[in-house]
Design an enzyme around this catalytic site. Structure first.
Site, mmCIF file in Angstrom:
data_model
loop_
_atom_site.group_PDB
_atom_site.id
_atom_site.type_symbol
_atom_site.label_atom_id
_atom_site.label_comp_id
_atom_site.label_asym_id
_atom_site.label_seq_id
_atom_site.Cartn_x
_atom_site.Cartn_y
_atom_site.Cartn_z
ATOM 1 N N SER A 263 0.842 5.387 9.126
ATOM 2 C CA SER A 263 0.841 4.587 10.350
ATOM 3 C C SER A 263 2.357 5.271 11.059
ATOM 4 O O SER A 263 2.390 5.439 12.244
ATOM 5 C CB SER A 263 0.964 3.206 10.296
ATOM 6 N N LYS B 271 -2.666 -9.306 4.472
ATOM 7 C CA LYS B 271 -3.760 -9.494 5.792
ATOM 8 C C LYS B 271 -4.108 -10.761 5.649
ATOM 9 O O LYS B 271 -4.258 -11.571 6.898
ATOM 10 C CB LYS B 271 -4.629 -8.618 5.565
ATOM 11 N N SER C 216 -9.358 -6.241 3.811
ATOM 12 C CA SER C 216 -10.039 -5.450 4.423
ATOM 13 C C SER C 216 -11.539 -5.577 4.047
ATOM 14 O O SER C 216 -12.544 -5.168 4.870
ATOM 15 C CB SER C 216 -9.465 -4.001 4.094
HETATM 16 N N1 NAP Z 1 -8.173 3.141 6.401
HETATM 17 C C1 NAP Z 1 -7.736 2.216 6.812
HETATM 18 O O1 NAP Z 1 -7.559 2.003 8.196
HETATM 19 C C2 NAP Z 1 -7.461 0.841 5.957
HETATM 20 C C3 NAP Z 1 -7.553 -0.062 6.730
HETATM 21 C C4 NAP Z 1 -7.361 -1.541 5.776
HETATM 22 C C5 NAP Z 1 -7.252 -1.375 4.400
HETATM 23 N N2 NAP Z 1 -6.928 -0.170 3.860
HETATM 24 C C6 NAP Z 1 -6.856 0.106 2.531
HETATM 25 O O2 NAP Z 1 -7.774 -0.788 1.786
HETATM 26 C C7 NAP Z 1 -7.080 -0.983 0.511
HETATM 27 C C8 NAP Z 1 -7.251 -2.632 0.401
HETATM 28 O O3 NAP Z 1 -6.384 -3.122 1.333
HETATM 29 P P1 NAP Z 1 -6.390 -4.791 1.590
HETATM 30 O O4 NAP Z 1 -5.478 -5.154 2.748
HETATM 31 O O5 NAP Z 1 -7.736 -5.267 1.842
HETATM 32 O O6 NAP Z 1 -5.763 -5.476 0.209
HETATM 33 P P2 NAP Z 1 -5.952 -6.714 -0.315
HETATM 34 O O7 NAP Z 1 -6.077 -8.104 0.791
HETATM 35 O O8 NAP Z 1 -4.907 -6.942 -1.477
HETATM 36 O O9 NAP Z 1 -7.260 -6.651 -1.119
HETATM 37 C C9 NAP Z 1 -7.647 -5.725 -1.944
HETATM 38 C C10 NAP Z 1 -8.788 -6.353 -3.052
HETATM 39 O O10 NAP Z 1 -8.956 -5.276 -3.948
HETATM 40 C C11 NAP Z 1 -9.522 -5.946 -5.252
HETATM 41 N N3 NAP Z 1 -8.566 -5.323 -6.107
HETATM 42 C C12 NAP Z 1 -7.029 -5.598 -6.238
HETATM 43 N N4 NAP Z 1 -6.526 -4.879 -7.067
HETATM 44 C C13 NAP Z 1 -7.468 -4.379 -8.072
HETATM 45 C C14 NAP Z 1 -7.517 -3.873 -9.303
HETATM 46 N N5 NAP Z 1 -6.576 -3.597 -9.981
HETATM 47 N N6 NAP Z 1 -8.904 -3.263 -9.747
HETATM 48 C C15 NAP Z 1 -10.069 -4.043 -8.976
HETATM 49 N N7 NAP Z 1 -9.846 -4.477 -7.911
HETATM 50 C C16 NAP Z 1 -8.807 -4.920 -7.249
HETATM 51 C C17 NAP Z 1 -9.134 -7.268 -5.178
HETATM 52 O O11 NAP Z 1 -10.439 -8.008 -5.094
HETATM 53 P P3 NAP Z 1 -11.009 -8.795 -6.306
HETATM 54 O O12 NAP Z 1 -10.179 -9.791 -6.754
HETATM 55 O O13 NAP Z 1 -12.434 -9.711 -5.960
HETATM 56 O O14 NAP Z 1 -11.206 -7.890 -7.394
HETATM 57 C C18 NAP Z 1 -8.309 -7.519 -3.840
HETATM 58 O O15 NAP Z 1 -8.808 -8.808 -3.240
HETATM 59 C C19 NAP Z 1 -5.861 -0.522 0.636
HETATM 60 O O16 NAP Z 1 -5.759 0.686 -0.083
HETATM 61 C C20 NAP Z 1 -5.495 -0.030 2.104
HETATM 62 O O17 NAP Z 1 -4.499 0.705 2.049
HETATM 63 C C21 NAP Z 1 -7.372 1.003 4.672
#
Ligand code: NAP
Length: 247
Positions: A17, A66, A130
């Protein structure tokens, strides 16, 4: 007048970003505009950041804040409220308003990528911020979906379930990774799904863009699937953030 924008998250050094906005400000001659990375140990540190940062006008929000950030906002846009997650904050006269641009960015990039002549059924790995944005986009596109979590919850599949019921994988021709598994620096990790049940009819979208090809995408590609990373989504959501901050 100096205007400061930035990204809050637990670890933010992996993010593109800053380089995206630095280049944009340079290109558009916005010399007084700056984009900073603000790693926050806990979301409570947001209060200090707001107090200490002069000219703070807009923030992007990333993992894992988020959803946690919602209670710090004075107002939440209707669409972000419906989703239950915020990735953009506009700061005006000391008031914080939250928005979600992830969902539309995901929708636009997915719609462009998927062939129009096929019907899709999706599996969304992860249930965080996300994932909620992705879910909303799939609803709008009328794509049937199942969520997959590490924890057994009502109406949500687990990775163990997928292990025992590989049909759930082979019959879901769209698989979306919304977990942080595989993101720099933890590039050796990936969601535990059986790639032997994935083939050329599958479309696998990883929201991660750093690295460009996560281990998850590499495995999917080796299985013959069509793959897409999150870089285009990042750019689209960033442009949408920019419109919000300037409105
Ligand atoms: N390209 C883009 O524009 C964009 C936009 C948004 C996000 N992203 C990427 O998407 C990813 C997630 O972001 P977020 O903001 O959604 O994060 P978040 O709110 O922390 O959610 C991630 C989810 O992944 C699961 N998780 C976390 N650690 C894990 C593990 N060790 N093993 C298996 N599942 C796991 C959990 O779901 P459960 O507890 O249900 O398993 C958690 O709720 C990041 O890598 C971020 O950079 C990219």
């Amino acid at each position: 007048m100096e205007k400061v924008f930035g990204l809050i998250g637990a670890t933010v050094s992996h993010s593109f970003s800053k380089s995206y906005f630095d280049e944009k400000f340079f290109r558009e001659g916005l010399r007084d505009y700056h984009y900073e990375l603000f790693p926050l140990k806990t979301i409570t540190d947001l209060e200090t950041l707001l107090k200490d940062t002069k000219g703070l006008t807009g923030l992007n929000v990333t993992i894992p804040y988020k959803e946690q950030v919602l209670k710090y906002l004075d107002e939440v846009d209707g669409f972000a409220k419906k989703i239950g997650a915020v990735n953009v904050i506009k700061i005006k006269d000391g008031k914080l308003k939250g928005y979600n641009t992830d969902s539309e960015a995901f929708l636009e990039t997915l719609e462009k990528w998927l062939p129009k002549d096929r019907k899709f059924k999706a599996l969304v790995l992860g249930t965080g911020g996300s994932s909620k944005a992705v879910k909303e986009a799939l609803k709008k596109l009328k794509i049937e979906y199942n969520l997959v979590s590490r924890e057994a919850k009502k109406g949500i599949l687990t990775y163990e379930y997928l292990d025992k019921n590989p049909k759930a994988l082979s019959e879901s021709n769209l698989i979306i990774n919304t977990t942080p598994l595989g993101m720099t620096p933890n590039t050796e990790t990936m969601p535990a799904i059986g790639f032997e049940h994935i083939g050329p009819d599958h479309f696998v979208y990883d929201l991660i863009y750093n690295p460009a090809r996560t281990m998850f995408l590499q495995k999917a590609e080796m299985s013959g699937a069509n793959i897409k990373n999150g870089l285009e989504m990042l750019h689209v959501q960033a442009e949408k953030s920019w419109v919000i901050w300037n409105n």
